[in-house]
Design a protein around this motif. Sequence first.
Motif, mmCIF file in Angstrom:
data_model
loop_
_atom_site.group_PDB
_atom_site.id
_atom_site.type_symbol
_atom_site.label_atom_id
_atom_site.label_comp_id
_atom_site.label_asym_id
_atom_site.label_seq_id
_atom_site.Cartn_x
_atom_site.Cartn_y
_atom_site.Cartn_z
ATOM 1 N N PHE A 228 0.823 -1.208 0.000
ATOM 2 C CA PHE A 228 0.000 0.000 0.000
ATOM 3 C C PHE A 228 0.859 1.260 0.000
ATOM 4 O O PHE A 228 0.678 2.158 -0.835
ATOM 5 C CB PHE A 228 -0.918 -0.007 1.228
ATOM 6 N N ASN A 231 2.881 1.711 -3.191
ATOM 7 C CA ASN A 231 2.077 2.301 -4.268
ATOM 8 C C ASN A 231 1.852 3.792 -4.056
ATOM 9 O O ASN A 231 1.845 4.570 -5.019
ATOM 10 C CB ASN A 231 0.736 1.567 -4.369
ATOM 11 N N ARG A 232 1.680 4.179 -2.786
ATOM 12 C CA ARG A 232 1.495 5.609 -2.495
ATOM 13 C C ARG A 232 2.743 6.395 -2.892
ATOM 14 O O ARG A 232 2.641 7.506 -3.454
ATOM 15 C CB ARG A 232 1.207 5.793 -1.000
ATOM 16 N N PRO A 243 -3.469 -0.485 -8.609
ATOM 17 C CA PRO A 243 -4.639 0.051 -7.902
ATOM 18 C C PRO A 243 -4.841 -0.664 -6.576
ATOM 19 O O PRO A 243 -4.316 -1.753 -6.343
ATOM 20 C CB PRO A 243 -5.794 -0.230 -8.870
ATOM 21 N N LEU A 244 -5.617 -0.054 -5.709
ATOM 22 C CA LEU A 244 -5.878 -0.618 -4.379
ATOM 23 C C LEU A 244 -6.541 -1.983 -4.482
ATOM 24 O O LEU A 244 -6.250 -2.888 -3.686
ATOM 25 C CB LEU A 244 -6.748 0.340 -3.574
ATOM 26 N N SER A 245 -7.414 -2.163 -5.458
ATOM 27 C CA SER A 245 -8.105 -3.447 -5.617
ATOM 28 C C SER A 245 -7.114 -4.571 -5.882
ATOM 29 O O SER A 245 -7.281 -5.699 -5.412
ATOM 30 C CB SER A 245 -9.119 -3.362 -6.761
ATOM 31 N N THR A 247 -3.936 -4.638 -4.850
ATOM 32 C CA THR A 247 -3.239 -4.908 -3.587
ATOM 33 C C THR A 247 -4.097 -5.753 -2.657
ATOM 34 O O THR A 247 -3.606 -6.686 -2.008
ATOM 35 C CB THR A 247 -2.879 -3.582 -2.899
ATOM 36 N N ILE A 248 -5.377 -5.433 -2.590
ATOM 37 C CA ILE A 248 -6.293 -6.199 -1.735
ATOM 38 C C ILE A 248 -6.396 -7.641 -2.207
ATOM 39 O O ILE A 248 -6.373 -8.587 -1.408
ATOM 40 C CB ILE A 248 -7.681 -5.537 -1.710
#
Length: 430
Positions: A228, A231-232, A243-245, A247-248
């Motif tokens: 996370f 990526n930031r 994208p966050l999806s 990573t999740i």
Amino acid sequence: MSIDKTSTPPEDHTVENPEAAAAAVTVVDPRLLVREQGLAGYVSEFKRKMKAGDLGSIPVVIGLAVIWIIFQSLNSNFLTAGNLSDISVAMVGTGMIAVGIVFVLLLGEIDLSVGSVSGVAGASFAVLNVTNGMSEWLAFVLAILTGTAAGAIHGFFFAKIGVPAFAVTLAGLLFWNGFMLKILGDNGTINLDSDGLVAKLTSYYFSDVAAAYGLAIVATGLFFLSSFYGNRRREAAGVPSRPLSDTILRTVLLAIVSFAVAAVYNSYKGLPLAVVLFIAVLLLTDFVLRRTAYGRKVFALGGSVEASRRAGINVEMVRISVFAISGTFAAIGGLFIASKIASANQGAGAGDLLMNAIAAAVIGGTSLFGGRGRTWNALLGVLVIVSIQYGLALEGIASPVQYMITGGVLLATVVIDAVTRKTQKTAGRA
């Protein structure tokens, strides 16, 4: 990161086909498609990697799955919790040695001395602790430093004198084997304290179920936070990021695997200390190679020695340090092997240990040509080798057949590595 997908012609130029010009699409780096197209993007990314020869760990993961399916079909005891736990503990000694081999292979070199150096480490600990009464912790540290010194000597002759790594480590294989026999003496075997420090490396288990599940939670949490915030940082720097999806999804998959492994351990004796230490070593060495300036220097040397020299890298010192690292992990692996048999003897470091350590690194995905690989490759490779050994042992198949099958797997891996390299050259990536 936004991408302008339309190209509008300047107003002061004549456009023969304004409809086509209005619909024109700027060429997008195909590596960004996976981040913009959801599931379809993953499919296109997979196809692109296959065409470019970027196979990653896919072949070895598929191969490991096939091996487990075959042996489970032959013997229902193969995938039992007890057997899988024993496999994971047995692989640590060779796996530690393979971690050091990965560093050397990243330079495009080889270290043939690791088997003998591992034997010297086990023998040194036994002589210092059991024979001479030195404290366990001090003897343990000195045994590891013995491997570091041996590796540094090999690196010195290779980097400073110019002796080929193959030749100097072959000489080391013979010298350190003789040194081990000398310090063990006429008896040839020194038994270790079954309740001592070294013995507990492979015999100690965290029996509380919270240990295994706790480690799974910590590993999953650290992976998510690392991904996370990574990526930031990439977004802040204007570099494409996942994208966050995504990573999740990766975190969920890791959680499933981690908790499944924890459940297997808890249904047997618990979480093995040896596995915890091995994972810690893999995390540390992977961080060093991928996140530090030193790691970038190692990869740079594997890509081109002359380019690295021109870039200001101290080639000699990096080479010496890499062989010192290889010797260090050979010594650590030797102590785990001594722990498994609770003794140091004249057969330590002999047999197929050297070939298995090198094969583990290569089978896991580290290139023999240098410049490509990760220490996690050692985990995958040694898991394949030990799984084959245990599977054949359950079937009562003799060692000669084990050697032939392991050799066949290694040959197949090297062929894949060579084909991958040619494919990448064709695609302009190597």
